[in-house]
Scaffold this motif. Structure first.
Motif, PDB file in Angstrom:
ATOM      1  N   LEU A  28      45.129  36.873  45.066  1.00  0.00           N
ATOM      2  CA  LEU A  28      45.982  35.691  45.185  1.00  0.00           C
ATOM      3  C   LEU A  28      47.440  36.083  45.391  1.00  0.00           C
ATOM      4  O   LEU A  28      48.163  35.437  46.155  1.00  0.00           O
ATOM      5  CB  LEU A  28      45.829  34.807  43.944  1.00  0.00           C
ATOM      6  N   GLU A  29      47.881  37.145  44.729  1.00  0.00           N
ATOM      7  CA  GLU A  29      49.268  37.587  44.887  1.00  0.00           C
ATOM      8  C   GLU A  29      49.525  38.123  46.302  1.00  0.00           C
ATOM      9  O   GLU A  29      50.642  38.016  46.813  1.00  0.00           O
ATOM     10  CB  GLU A  29      49.603  38.657  43.846  1.00  0.00           C
ATOM     11  N   LEU A  30      48.498  38.693  46.925  1.00  0.00           N
ATOM     12  CA  LEU A  30      48.647  39.191  48.295  1.00  0.00           C
ATOM     13  C   LEU A  30      48.682  38.062  49.316  1.00  0.00           C
ATOM     14  O   LEU A  30      49.048  38.276  50.470  1.00  0.00           O
ATOM     15  CB  LEU A  30      47.506  40.152  48.639  1.00  0.00           C
ATOM     16  N   GLY A  31      48.277  36.869  48.893  1.00  0.00           N
ATOM     17  CA  GLY A  31      48.345  35.731  49.799  1.00  0.00           C
ATOM     18  C   GLY A  31      47.015  35.082  50.104  1.00  0.00           C
ATOM     19  O   GLY A  31      46.939  34.243  51.013  1.00  0.00           O
ATOM     20  N   ALA A  32      45.952  35.442  49.354  1.00  0.00           N
ATOM     21  CA  ALA A  32      44.664  34.775  49.552  1.00  0.00           C
ATOM     22  C   ALA A  32      44.765  33.331  49.059  1.00  0.00           C
ATOM     23  O   ALA A  32      45.542  33.013  48.152  1.00  0.00           O
ATOM     24  CB  ALA A  32      43.559  35.503  48.791  1.00  0.00           C
ATOM     25  N   ASP A  33      43.963  32.458  49.655  1.00  0.00           N
ATOM     26  CA  ASP A  33      43.980  31.043  49.290  1.00  0.00           C
ATOM     27  C   ASP A  33      42.875  30.680  48.306  1.00  0.00           C
ATOM     28  O   ASP A  33      42.966  29.661  47.628  1.00  0.00           O
ATOM     29  CB  ASP A  33      43.845  30.187  50.556  1.00  0.00           C
ATOM     30  N   ASP A  34      41.841  31.516  48.216  1.00  0.00           N
ATOM     31  CA  ASP A  34      40.751  31.276  47.277  1.00  0.00           C
ATOM     32  C   ASP A  34      39.987  32.570  47.076  1.00  0.00           C
ATOM     33  O   ASP A  34      40.136  33.524  47.861  1.00  0.00           O
ATOM     34  CB  ASP A  34      39.827  30.164  47.785  1.00  0.00           C
ATOM     35  N   TYR A  35      39.153  32.610  46.017  1.00  0.00           N
ATOM     36  CA  TYR A  35      38.445  33.834  45.644  1.00  0.00           C
ATOM     37  C   TYR A  35      37.098  33.431  45.079  1.00  0.00           C
ATOM     38  O   TYR A  35      37.032  32.759  44.054  1.00  0.00           O
ATOM     39  CB  TYR A  35      39.270  34.585  44.593  1.00  0.00           C
ATOM     40  N   LEU A  36      36.016  33.808  45.761  1.00  0.00           N
ATOM     41  CA  LEU A  36      34.661  33.456  45.324  1.00  0.00           C
ATOM     42  C   LEU A  36      33.884  34.747  45.086  1.00  0.00           C
ATOM     43  O   LEU A  36      33.872  35.640  45.929  1.00  0.00           O
ATOM     44  CB  LEU A  36      33.975  32.603  46.388  1.00  0.00           C
ATOM     45  N   VAL A  37      33.232  34.816  43.920  1.00  0.00           N
ATOM     46  CA  VAL A  37      32.545  36.039  43.513  1.00  0.00           C
ATOM     47  C   VAL A  37      31.073  35.988  43.912  1.00  0.00           C
ATOM     48  O   VAL A  37      30.406  34.971  43.757  1.00  0.00           O
ATOM     49  CB  VAL A  37      32.677  36.250  41.987  1.00  0.00           C
ATOM     50  N   LYS A  38      30.565  37.114  44.439  1.00  0.00           N
ATOM     51  CA  LYS A  38      29.146  37.263  44.730  1.00  0.00           C
ATOM     52  C   LYS A  38      28.394  37.595  43.445  1.00  0.00           C
ATOM     53  O   LYS A  38      28.936  38.310  42.602  1.00  0.00           O
ATOM     54  CB  LYS A  38      28.909  38.390  45.741  1.00  0.00           C
ATOM     55  N   PRO A  39      27.136  37.169  43.289  1.00  0.00           N
ATOM     56  CA  PRO A  39      26.394  36.255  44.158  1.00  0.00           C
ATOM     57  C   PRO A  39      26.927  34.829  44.035  1.00  0.00           C
ATOM     58  O   PRO A  39      27.494  34.460  43.004  1.00  0.00           O
ATOM     59  CB  PRO A  39      24.958  36.362  43.626  1.00  0.00           C
ATOM     60  N   PHE A  40      26.749  34.038  45.072  1.00  0.00           N
ATOM     61  CA  PHE A  40      27.323  32.700  45.100  1.00  0.00           C
ATOM     62  C   PHE A  40      26.305  31.721  45.664  1.00  0.00           C
ATOM     63  O   PHE A  40      25.348  32.112  46.346  1.00  0.00           O
ATOM     64  CB  PHE A  40      28.588  32.679  45.959  1.00  0.00           C
ATOM     65  N   ALA A  41      26.500  30.458  45.394  1.00  0.00           N
ATOM     66  CA  ALA A  41      25.685  29.408  46.005  1.00  0.00           C
ATOM     67  C   ALA A  41      26.348  29.015  47.317  1.00  0.00           C
ATOM     68  O   ALA A  41      27.558  28.754  47.348  1.00  0.00           O
ATOM     69  CB  ALA A  41      25.577  28.208  45.071  1.00  0.00           C
ATOM     70  N   PHE A  42      25.590  28.969  48.401  1.00  0.00           N
ATOM     71  CA  PHE A  42      26.169  28.651  49.706  1.00  0.00           C
ATOM     72  C   PHE A  42      26.820  27.276  49.701  1.00  0.00           C
ATOM     73  O   PHE A  42      27.842  27.055  50.356  1.00  0.00           O
ATOM     74  CB  PHE A  42      25.110  28.728  50.810  1.00  0.00           C
ATOM     75  N   ALA A  43      26.257  26.345  48.920  1.00  0.00           N
ATOM     76  CA  ALA A  43      26.845  25.009  48.826  1.00  0.00           C
ATOM     77  C   ALA A  43      28.250  25.071  48.247  1.00  0.00           C
ATOM     78  O   ALA A  43      29.137  24.316  48.649  1.00  0.00           O
ATOM     79  CB  ALA A  43      25.963  24.109  47.965  1.00  0.00           C
TER      80      ALA A  43
END
Length: 223
Positions: free
Chosen positions: A90-105
């Motif tokens: 986030l500090e580098l400029g990402a807008d969101d962060y989702l961790v694997k494994p994840f639900a595609f929905a």
């Protein structure tokens, strides 16, 4: 909407592309960080889905380089779930962060949320080699020396610089800078380029405004 996925794991990359296309997105895939950065800089995307652990260039480096020239929304999708990693992203400029494994929905929901934030804000400062364009102040410098430009010269330079490395045709330039349809008998673009070169390139050994014969112009640093 056009989405770039940067993912080196073959099954994961193919799964993401298939799912995004089925959801109605125009999705393309890069399988390493260097290719992902090149595609992100050369083309306009509505969103980039970016892994962290990538060959050739990791996701942190890709994002840092991208943010020097573009503000395309970036969603990190990675197995790295440490709080420190999320904060770094986030500090580098990402807008969101989702961790694997994840639900595609959930991924689709986060993409929709990012898209609702509205148009991407352009970078306040654009740099190409030793050229710096301060957009809000409408100030241009090379080697820390101020260069005075007219309003149209500034608009032309800003257009070419913010799309650094991308060839723009004369009709594209005429439409975006002068809001006019290009007439092949009109040399307004070529004249403007010559005047801009006299200020931006002629006094310096490194030339930044390049001609692509029969097509148009681009700005990039060449050895």
């Amino acid at each position: 909407m056009k989405i770039l996925v940067v993912e080196d794991e073959p099954k994961a990359g193919d799964y993401l592309i298939k799912g995004l296309r089925e959801a109605g997105y125009a999705a393309e895939l890069a399988r390493n960080g260097a290719d992902g950065l090149a595609q992100a800089l050369a083309h306009d995307h509505d969103l980039i889905v970016l892994d962290v652990m990538l060959p050739q260039m990791d996701g942190w480096a890709v994002l840092a380089k991208l943010r020097e020239r573009k503000q395309t929304p970036v969603l990190f999708l990675t197995a790295r779930d440490d709080v420190a990693d999320r904060v770094k992203g986030l500090e580098l400029g990402a807008d969101d962060y989702l961790v694997k494994p994840f639900a595609f929905a959930e991924l689709l929901a986060r993409i929709k949320t990012l898209m609702r934030r509205g148009p991407v804000r352009e970078a306040d400062v654009v740099r190409v080699a030793d050229l710096e364009i301060d957009v809000p102040r409408r100030r241009v410098t090379r080697q820390d020396r101020r260069i005075e430009l007219t309003a149209k010269e500034f608009a032309l330079l800003h257009l070419l610089a913010k799309r650094q490395g991308e060839v723009l045709s004369r009709p594209q330039i005429a439409s975006m800078v002068w809001d006019m349809n290009f007439d092949s008998d009109t040399n307004v673009v070529d004249v403007a380029i010559r005047r801009l070169r006299a200020k931006i390139d002629d006094p310096y050994p490194l030339k930044l405004i390049q001609t692509v014969r029969g097509i148009g112009y681009l700005v990039e640093e060449r050895a």
